[in-house]
Design a protein around this motif. Structure first.
Motif, PDB file in Angstrom:
ATOM      1  N   ARG A 109     -29.985   9.123  10.145  1.00  0.00           N
ATOM      2  CA  ARG A 109     -29.276  10.075  10.977  1.00  0.00           C
ATOM      3  C   ARG A 109     -28.608  11.099  10.069  1.00  0.00           C
ATOM      4  NH1 ARG A 109     -24.213   9.360  14.846  1.00  0.00           N
ATOM      5  NH2 ARG A 109     -24.897  10.922  16.339  1.00  0.00           N
ATOM      6  N   TYR A 113     -21.114  18.092  10.963  1.00  0.00           N
ATOM      7  CA  TYR A 113     -19.852  18.313  11.682  1.00  0.00           C
ATOM      8  C   TYR A 113     -19.466  19.770  11.421  1.00  0.00           C
ATOM      9  CZ  TYR A 113     -19.662  13.184  11.699  1.00  0.00           C
ATOM     10  OH  TYR A 113     -19.953  11.842  11.857  1.00  0.00           O
ATOM     11  N   HIS A 129     -15.948   3.384  16.567  1.00  0.00           N
ATOM     12  CA  HIS A 129     -17.040   2.518  17.025  1.00  0.00           C
ATOM     13  C   HIS A 129     -17.441   1.552  15.922  1.00  0.00           C
ATOM     14  CE1 HIS A 129     -19.078   5.553  14.642  1.00  0.00           C
ATOM     15  NE2 HIS A 129     -20.043   4.669  14.475  1.00  0.00           N
ATOM     16  N   ASP A 131     -21.070  -0.046  14.369  1.00  0.00           N
ATOM     17  CA  ASP A 131     -22.521   0.156  14.442  1.00  0.00           C
ATOM     18  C   ASP A 131     -23.187  -1.098  15.004  1.00  0.00           C
ATOM     19  OD1 ASP A 131     -21.963   2.604  13.383  1.00  0.00           O
ATOM     20  OD2 ASP A 131     -22.783   2.195  11.402  1.00  0.00           O
ATOM     21  N   ILE A 138     -23.617   4.833   4.507  1.00  0.00           N
ATOM     22  CA  ILE A 138     -23.172   6.184   4.847  1.00  0.00           C
ATOM     23  C   ILE A 138     -23.046   7.014   3.567  1.00  0.00           C
ATOM     24  CG2 ILE A 138     -21.366   7.578   5.940  1.00  0.00           C
ATOM     25  CD1 ILE A 138     -20.574   5.087   7.548  1.00  0.00           C
ATOM     26  N   HIS A 186     -15.181   2.048  12.583  1.00  0.00           N
ATOM     27  CA  HIS A 186     -14.913   3.286  11.840  1.00  0.00           C
ATOM     28  C   HIS A 186     -14.956   4.495  12.756  1.00  0.00           C
ATOM     29  CE1 HIS A 186     -19.193   2.283  11.752  1.00  0.00           C
ATOM     30  NE2 HIS A 186     -19.454   3.569  11.682  1.00  0.00           N
ATOM     31  N   VAL A 188     -14.768   9.223  12.509  1.00  0.00           N
ATOM     32  CA  VAL A 188     -14.718  10.410  11.653  1.00  0.00           C
ATOM     33  C   VAL A 188     -13.716  11.396  12.233  1.00  0.00           C
ATOM     34  CG1 VAL A 188     -16.005  12.361  10.678  1.00  0.00           C
ATOM     35  CG2 VAL A 188     -17.117  10.123  10.893  1.00  0.00           C
ATOM     36  N   ARG A 196     -18.556  19.319   7.469  1.00  0.00           N
ATOM     37  CA  ARG A 196     -18.840  18.065   6.756  1.00  0.00           C
ATOM     38  C   ARG A 196     -20.246  17.610   7.122  1.00  0.00           C
ATOM     39  NH1 ARG A 196     -18.581  12.618   8.068  1.00  0.00           N
ATOM     40  NH2 ARG A 196     -18.208  11.259   6.297  1.00  0.00           N
ATOM     41  N   SER A 198     -23.085  14.385   6.733  1.00  0.00           N
ATOM     42  CA  SER A 198     -23.299  13.003   6.320  1.00  0.00           C
ATOM     43  C   SER A 198     -24.735  12.604   6.625  1.00  0.00           C
ATOM     44  CB  SER A 198     -22.307  12.062   7.015  1.00  0.00           C
ATOM     45  OG  SER A 198     -22.522  12.068   8.397  1.00  0.00           O
ATOM     46  N   PHE A 202     -29.369   3.368   8.997  1.00  0.00           N
ATOM     47  CA  PHE A 202     -29.026   2.196   9.816  1.00  0.00           C
ATOM     48  C   PHE A 202     -30.132   1.157   9.658  1.00  0.00           C
ATOM     49  CE2 PHE A 202     -27.234   5.900  11.986  1.00  0.00           C
ATOM     50  CZ  PHE A 202     -25.922   5.503  12.186  1.00  0.00           C
TER      51      PHE A 202
HETATM   52  O1  LIG Z   1     -20.479  10.746   9.600  1.00  0.00           O
HETATM   53  C1  LIG Z   1     -20.101   9.661   9.153  1.00  0.00           C
HETATM   54  O2  LIG Z   1     -19.571   9.562   8.043  1.00  0.00           O
HETATM   55  C2  LIG Z   1     -20.279   8.381   9.932  1.00  0.00           C
HETATM   56  C3  LIG Z   1     -21.161   8.500  11.147  1.00  0.00           C
HETATM   57  C4  LIG Z   1     -21.263   7.210  11.892  1.00  0.00           C
HETATM   58  O3  LIG Z   1     -20.407   6.368  11.824  1.00  0.00           O
HETATM   59  C5  LIG Z   1     -22.462   6.906  12.710  1.00  0.00           C
HETATM   60  O4  LIG Z   1     -23.305   7.792  12.898  1.00  0.00           O
HETATM   61  O5  LIG Z   1     -22.580   5.754  13.184  1.00  0.00           O
END
Ligand SMILES: O=C(O)CCC(=O)C(=O)O
Ligand SMILES: [Fe+2]
Length: 271
Positions: A109, A113, A129, A131, A138, A186, A188, A196, A198, A202
């Motif tokens: 993924r 952001y 949430h 995972d 990450i 966690h 964000v 940002r 990321s 997964f």
């Molecule tokens: O963007 C992030 O650092 C985490 C994203 C996240 O937790 C997710 O996509 O499950």
């Protein structure tokens, strides 16, 4: 294995049951954030390309296995780190997790952001949430924002440095390990006006794997102890709630719209 990665694995082995739900790893390759940024920049200017992506990944509205100019990154991570991490987690779980991940049920993924689409004052990047899978890695572009909930202290959030690469466990790890591994909740947070990026890998068990511990666990529900549902069902349920929260899917009549999916999952797993 790099020195730092080795240290972390030793830590995982030593702490056993007490394993922290999050750890930092030192990956062999860096995420290609310049390429990812160019990709998002291109998409922002090309509505037709976005429509084509959305047609391909209709249910998600996001794209997995996205075509960055450096496809070697995700393959290297998958080929090198995933087997090592699975082996280490198996020691903690007291159960060989490798055969449960034979089909490599992985998703990538990429997340942008971007201030361009966020409401200007909002700090919410990604709601709290856990995972769903076994573990997630990450990768971050150097920008802070990721936060971990302190185990045993709901609502107490600890910021993760923006340059860290984070390994955390999900619900499948909790169940398959009979509760020996913990999942890390966690979220964000955004700094308004700051972009940002990321990239998350997964890793989940094969879809036919039963969501059950190897041996009966007293604090688990009967449903989980008996293995009444599999990873396929769990992934579908979790995916639907996620898409609903992201605004990519409407729930049908009679489907509950509880956004607090962790509360619901806990009700499913624990007695
Ligand atoms: O963007 C992030 O650092 C985490 C994203 C996240 O937790 C997710 O996509 O499950
Ligand atoms: Fe997450």
């Amino acid at each position: 294995m790099s020195y730092r990665t080795r240290l972390i694995f030793e830590q995982v082995f030593k702490t056993g049951r007490e394993i922290e739900a999050i750890t930092f790893i030192n990956p062999t390759v860096a995420a290609p954030f310049p390429a990812i940024q160019r990709l998002f920049g291109y998409l922002a200017q090309n509505a037709a390309a976005v429509a084509a992506f959305n047609d391909t990944y209709a249910l998600r509205g996001i794209f997995k296995t996205a075509a960055t100019t450096d496809p070697t990154f995700f393959t290297a991570i998958t080929a090198h780190h995933v087997p090592l991490i699975l082996a280490s987690l198996s020691a903690v779980a007291g159960r060989d997790l490798v055969p449960l991940h034979a089909e490599l049920n992985v998703n990538f993924r990429l997340i942008d952001y971007t201030p361009a689409t966020a409401s200007p004052a909002s700090q919410n990047g990604c709601g709290a949430h856990t995972d769903y899978g076994t573990f997630s890695i990450i990768f971050q572009d150097g920008t802070a924002g990721l936060e971990m909930e302190t185990p045993g202290a709901p609502g107490v959030w600890v910021p993760v440095p923006g340059d860290a690469t984070v390994l955390l466990c999900g619900w499948c790890a909790v169940v398959l390990s009979g509760g020996k591994m913990a999942a890390a909740r966690h979220r964000v947070r955004r700094v308004p006006g700051v972009r940002r990026l990321s990239a998350v890998l997964f890793v989940a068990p094969d879809l036919d794997v039963k969501m059950a511990p190897a041996e009966r666990v007293e604090v688990f529900s009967e449903t989980v102890n008996k293995g009444l549902f599999d990873v396929r069902w769990f992934k579908e349920v979790m995916g639907k709630k996620w898409r609903y929260r992201e605004g990519n899917e409407k729930l049908g009549a009679g489907e509950d719209n509880v956004i607090e999916q962790d509360v619901e999952v806990e009700g499913l797993i624990w007695k």
